[in-house]
Design an enzyme around this catalytic site. Structure first.
Site, short mmCIF file in Angstrom:
data_model
loop_
_atom_site.label_atom_id
_atom_site.label_comp_id
_atom_site.label_asym_id
_atom_site.label_seq_id
_atom_site.Cartn_x
_atom_site.Cartn_y
_atom_site.Cartn_z
N HIS A 170 8.15 3.70 0.87
CA HIS A 170 8.86 4.30 1.98
C HIS A 170 10.25 4.69 1.46
O HIS A 170 11.05 3.84 1.10
CB HIS A 170 8.96 3.28 3.12
CG HIS A 170 9.34 3.86 4.44
ND1 HIS A 170 9.70 3.09 5.51
CD2 HIS A 170 9.44 5.14 4.86
CE1 HIS A 170 9.99 3.86 6.54
NE2 HIS A 170 9.85 5.10 6.17
N THR A 193 0.79 -1.23 0.00
CA THR A 193 0.00 0.00 0.00
C THR A 193 0.83 1.28 0.00
O THR A 193 0.32 2.33 -0.34
CB THR A 193 -0.94 0.04 1.23
OG1 THR A 193 -0.13 -0.08 2.40
CG2 THR A 193 -1.94 -1.09 1.20
N ASP A 214 12.01 -7.90 1.94
CA ASP A 214 12.19 -6.98 3.08
C ASP A 214 12.83 -7.71 4.27
O ASP A 214 13.69 -7.15 4.96
CB ASP A 214 10.87 -6.31 3.47
CG ASP A 214 9.69 -7.29 3.51
OD1 ASP A 214 9.83 -8.45 3.04
OD2 ASP A 214 8.62 -6.90 4.03
#
Lengths: 218, 218
Positions: free
Chosen positions: B25, B22, B87
């Site tokens: 960053h 969503t 990640d």
């Protein structure tokens, strides 16, 4: 198993009944059977039925039947805490000393130390936890591996969620260094991991049965 | 914080970007900022953007932009496992020795032992777990108490679910007896319990930054 209640069970002279939100679980001292709340006719059992109940809608109907006796008012609830589920209290009544895992829609873990209740916690049950992973990501939408080696850190996704669900619970339960007793619908699955635990499917009924002399003497 | 990306960040000469389902960053070496995937225009940053991405839809657009460089092909994935999130790999790259908690929508826990990846597990994140309890029963629909005393067995419902969520995770993490590093959106909340842990909000970017010399030399 729902609605496959043997007529012999419902015809017993004394019955115990553990009522959840969706089903009634009967015990006649020898056999258990389940019926769905939806299809249940409260007038069918002619016997005395000692029961615990978390279903408020059904409670109103049961109050009208003189042969249905709610155990809760006879429980020394001060031993536990106000909002604790009556089913949790009953499994605790059945155990003097140990850590009790009741693996249902929630997994409740309660500690009894020489007949004293020491507190407990609530962990999501198997399907709640599976749904929880699925909601996070479709990649985590998988069933759990109950054959997992808990001593090995996972290196694949299925084992990563299985370990994430099972190992923290296992580590926390074993930390208390008490005999482990498992009950509830998922007892057999959890027993694969808690190998030294004792499984007792009738724990809630054993706790309820202990209450009967107290009720009879009132 | 979403869509409050400082223009100074997006105007940097080199950017790092961690893309979730969503939000994007960004990190310019000094400051971070977030933008929602929905409103993001891939043509805005003129700088080189080294990125990791779990969003397949956005990936197609990024492949068309020559200044967007996907880090994943340069990662020695054999150190980890095939389906592991990029990640997670990046936070591991940033830690030589320790147990890393990345507290986001899922809480991933990974162990590095002297630069070797030892495996890890996935636990539901704060809101997934809260939803999980709420789905089991309206009585369990409550927020967690992060000020909980983890050394005391709970005797009320709010603490029973808070302990059920937090203590098994805590017990399991501490069992490994390694330095604990916490990152991710809920790092501060978990830090209240993991008091001896180090919080590092930039861990994923530190891992990504380490990859740049490898990319430049290719």
């Amino acid at each position: 198993m729902i609605d496959e209640c043997a007529s012999t069970v419902l015809e017993s002279a004394i019955l115990l009944c553990d009522i959840g939100n969706t089903s009634l679980h009967f015990f006649d001292g020898k056999h258990t059977c389940r019926m769905s709340v939806e299809h249940f006719d409260t007038t069918v059992p002619q016997a005395k039925v000692y029961y615990i109940n978390v279903n408020p809608e059904l409670e109103a109907k049961l109050q009208e039947r003189s042969n249905w006796i709610n155990i809760k008012p006879y429980v020394e609830t001060a031993k536990y805490y106000e909002s604790m589920g009556i089913d949790r209290m009953m499994v605790c009544e059945a155990v003097d000393h140990g850590i009790i895992i009741d693996a249902g829609s929630a997994i409740t873990v309660d500690i009894m130390d020489h007949k004293t209740y020491c507190g407990g916690f609530i962990y999501p049950g198997v399907s709640a936890m599976q749904q929880s992973y699925a909601n996070i990501s479709s990649r985590l939408n998988d069933s759990f591996n109950f054959e997992l080696d808990l001593d090995k850190m996972p290196k694949n996704t299925k084992d990563s969620i299985s370990y994430g669900f099972l190992r923290p619970l296992y580590t926390e339960v074993m930390r208390h260094n008490k005999p482990v007793i498992i009950t509830g619908g998922d007892a057999a699955r959890l027993h694969r991991l808690f190998k030294s635990a004792r499984v007792d499917e009738l724990l809630v009924f054993k706790g309820m049965k202990q209450m009967i002399p107290r009720i009879a003497s009132c």
